[in-house]
Design a protein around this motif. Structure first.
Motif, PDB file in Angstrom:
ATOM      1  N   HIS A  80     -46.808 102.270  24.761  1.00  0.00           N
ATOM      2  CA  HIS A  80     -46.754 101.623  26.090  1.00  0.00           C
ATOM      3  C   HIS A  80     -47.550 100.322  26.034  1.00  0.00           C
ATOM      4  O   HIS A  80     -48.779 100.340  25.935  1.00  0.00           O
ATOM      5  CB  HIS A  80     -47.336 102.586  27.133  1.00  0.00           C
ATOM      6  CG  HIS A  80     -47.110 102.173  28.552  1.00  0.00           C
ATOM      7  ND1 HIS A  80     -47.156 103.066  29.600  1.00  0.00           N
ATOM      8  CD2 HIS A  80     -46.833 100.974  29.109  1.00  0.00           C
ATOM      9  CE1 HIS A  80     -46.920 102.434  30.743  1.00  0.00           C
ATOM     10  NE2 HIS A  80     -46.727 101.150  30.466  1.00  0.00           N
ATOM     11  N   HIS A 108     -41.992  95.274  31.715  1.00  0.00           N
ATOM     12  CA  HIS A 108     -41.342  95.563  32.996  1.00  0.00           C
ATOM     13  C   HIS A 108     -40.032  94.774  33.088  1.00  0.00           C
ATOM     14  O   HIS A 108     -40.029  93.540  32.914  1.00  0.00           O
ATOM     15  CB  HIS A 108     -42.202  95.098  34.177  1.00  0.00           C
ATOM     16  CG  HIS A 108     -43.587  95.667  34.230  1.00  0.00           C
ATOM     17  ND1 HIS A 108     -43.857  96.932  34.701  1.00  0.00           N
ATOM     18  CD2 HIS A 108     -44.785  95.161  33.884  1.00  0.00           C
ATOM     19  CE1 HIS A 108     -45.155  97.148  34.654  1.00  0.00           C
ATOM     20  NE2 HIS A 108     -45.751  96.094  34.159  1.00  0.00           N
ATOM     21  N   GLU A 166     -39.902  99.275  30.826  1.00  0.00           N
ATOM     22  CA  GLU A 166     -40.511 100.060  31.918  1.00  0.00           C
ATOM     23  C   GLU A 166     -39.860  99.647  33.233  1.00  0.00           C
ATOM     24  O   GLU A 166     -39.834  98.469  33.582  1.00  0.00           O
ATOM     25  CB  GLU A 166     -42.030  99.830  31.981  1.00  0.00           C
ATOM     26  CG  GLU A 166     -42.721 100.684  33.053  1.00  0.00           C
ATOM     27  CD  GLU A 166     -44.252 100.629  32.996  1.00  0.00           C
ATOM     28  OE1 GLU A 166     -44.810  99.675  32.434  1.00  0.00           O
ATOM     29  OE2 GLU A 166     -44.886 101.559  33.545  1.00  0.00           O
ATOM     30  N   HIS A 181     -43.041 105.015  37.606  1.00  0.00           N
ATOM     31  CA  HIS A 181     -42.518 104.135  36.559  1.00  0.00           C
ATOM     32  C   HIS A 181     -41.844 104.974  35.487  1.00  0.00           C
ATOM     33  O   HIS A 181     -42.401 105.973  35.041  1.00  0.00           O
ATOM     34  CB  HIS A 181     -43.648 103.293  35.941  1.00  0.00           C
ATOM     35  CG  HIS A 181     -44.235 102.280  36.890  1.00  0.00           C
ATOM     36  ND1 HIS A 181     -45.269 101.443  36.549  1.00  0.00           N
ATOM     37  CD2 HIS A 181     -43.905 101.978  38.177  1.00  0.00           C
ATOM     38  CE1 HIS A 181     -45.553 100.655  37.585  1.00  0.00           C
ATOM     39  NE2 HIS A 181     -44.740 100.976  38.585  1.00  0.00           N
ATOM     40  N   HIS A 191     -47.475 107.388  33.200  1.00  0.00           N
ATOM     41  CA  HIS A 191     -48.695 107.685  33.981  1.00  0.00           C
ATOM     42  C   HIS A 191     -48.407 108.507  35.255  1.00  0.00           C
ATOM     43  O   HIS A 191     -48.493 107.969  36.388  1.00  0.00           O
ATOM     44  CB  HIS A 191     -49.437 106.399  34.327  1.00  0.00           C
ATOM     45  CG  HIS A 191     -48.566 105.220  34.717  1.00  0.00           C
ATOM     46  ND1 HIS A 191     -47.769 105.218  35.837  1.00  0.00           N
ATOM     47  CD2 HIS A 191     -48.358 104.022  34.134  1.00  0.00           C
ATOM     48  CE1 HIS A 191     -47.123 104.073  35.929  1.00  0.00           C
ATOM     49  NE2 HIS A 191     -47.460 103.324  34.891  1.00  0.00           N
ATOM     50  N   ASP A 200     -50.838 101.230  27.679  1.00  0.00           N
ATOM     51  CA  ASP A 200     -50.472 100.327  28.791  1.00  0.00           C
ATOM     52  C   ASP A 200     -51.259  99.029  28.665  1.00  0.00           C
ATOM     53  O   ASP A 200     -51.734  98.457  29.651  1.00  0.00           O
ATOM     54  CB  ASP A 200     -50.704 100.982  30.161  1.00  0.00           C
ATOM     55  CG  ASP A 200     -49.762 100.456  31.244  1.00  0.00           C
ATOM     56  OD1 ASP A 200     -48.967  99.552  30.944  1.00  0.00           O
ATOM     57  OD2 ASP A 200     -49.842 100.954  32.380  1.00  0.00           O
TER      58      ASP A 200
HETATM   59 FE    FE Z   1     -46.546 101.304  34.773  1.00  0.00          FE
END
Ligand code: FE
Ligand code: AMP
Ligand code: ZN
Ligand code: FE
Length: 289
Positions: free
Chosen positions: A9, A41, A66, A77, A192, A249
């Protein structure tokens, strides 16, 4: 034996990260990761550069994306892994999500101006330098201009859901997000899960619902979770017959406390989880399940 670790991620300059895809892959290689996924994203734009850099650095590359789905009360997400990034449906849908950002972001700027800040959409778009302008870019400009002292403060006081400068944007439903990823040959994973802001029972129910819609896995090993929470989500995934995944992330300077691969210093995502994910993707492509 040294465990082989991965990071599944991460965000680059193609969305709201500060490292280019090539820089990010090199960072992963210097952290001795065995594999790295880029999961920007709403875009697959960084994947070809990331893959080329990974080939050079001798690290395995996992293409990802994502997608933020419609959800209340928190956020949902969905990560798509091993997607075919040339898939027409996928690209058309991501283009629509980027347009929704274009519609939303000037409204965030207007809210911040109403709150007395000299923040224009053009400045934020310039800072982002790509089509996926997001709230971390606003937060960064707010820090730079001295309205807040940290990205976290910008979110807590202004940009988080429910805060005065928050503006909704059009999203895909969870069902459409999962179907889109599957049609592009990918594996769909709930990122998450704690950010859905549900209690334990509702979390379980919601994940059951997502599984009925085709969800393949849960991101249990996440930077901001403690060891017992990681175990709890991993056990839940196993009980429900879902894959367990994990990642940092990483956003570079947009989330300055999080490092690639190591998260807050204690992240360990074993390579074996990626093997299970790849096996699951191969089974779905053969139509076994
Ligand atoms: Fe996210
Ligand atoms: P957007 O795509 O504009 O909706 O922004 C989503 C991004 O903002 C994601 O990268 C999140 O991790 C980040 N984000 C959301 N809430 C917070 C928060 N409270 N503090 C820091 N970053 C956040
Ligand atoms: Zn982000
Ligand atoms: Fe992310």
């Amino acid at each position: 034996m040294i465990r082989r670790l991965v990071d599944l991620h991460s965000h680059t300059t193609c969305s709201d990260g500060s490292a280019t895809p090539a820089e990010l892959v090199r960072l992963a290689a210097s952290a001795a990761a065995a594999a790295i996924a880029i999961t920007d994203h709403d875009t697959v734009e960084g994947l070809s550069e990331g893959r080329a850099a990974a080939d050079k650095a001798g690290i395995e590359f996992i293409p990802g994306v994502e997608i933020s789905a419609e959800f209340e009360p928190g956020t949902m997400h969905i990560l798509g892994y091993l997607v075919d990034e040339s898939d027409k449906n996928l690209n058309a849908a991501l283009e629509g999500l980027r347009l929704a950002r274009r519609e939303r972001n000037p409204r965030i700027a207007a809210r911040l101006q109403d709150l007395g800040m000299d923040i224009s959409y053009d400045e934020v778009a310039n800072l982002a330098g790509n089509e996926v302008v997001g709230r971390p870019h606003f937060a960064s400009l707010m820090v730079r201009k001295g309205y807040v002292t940290s990205i976290k403060e910008a979110f807590d006081r202004f940009l988080a859901k429910g805060a005065p400068a928050y503006v909704e944007k059009e999203r895909l439903s969870p069902s459409d997000s999962i179907a889109l990823i599957h049609k592009a040959g990918g594996v769909a994973v709930l990122a998450h899960p704690y950010q859905m802001k549900l209690n334990d029972d509702d979390t379980k129910d919601q994940i059951g619902h997502l599984k009925d819609l085709g969800l393949d896995g849960i991101e249990a090993i996440y930077s901001r979770l403690g060891p017992s929470e990681r175990d709890r989500y991993a056990n839940l995934a196993r009980e429900m017959g879902l894959l367990v995944t994990g990642g940092s992330d990483f956003h570079g300077t947009f989330k300055p406390d999080i490092s690639l691969v190591n998260g807050l210093g204690d992240l360990e995502v074993p390579y074996e989880l990626l093997l299970e994910m790849k096996a699951s993707a191969a089974r779905s492509r053969r139509g076994v399940d």
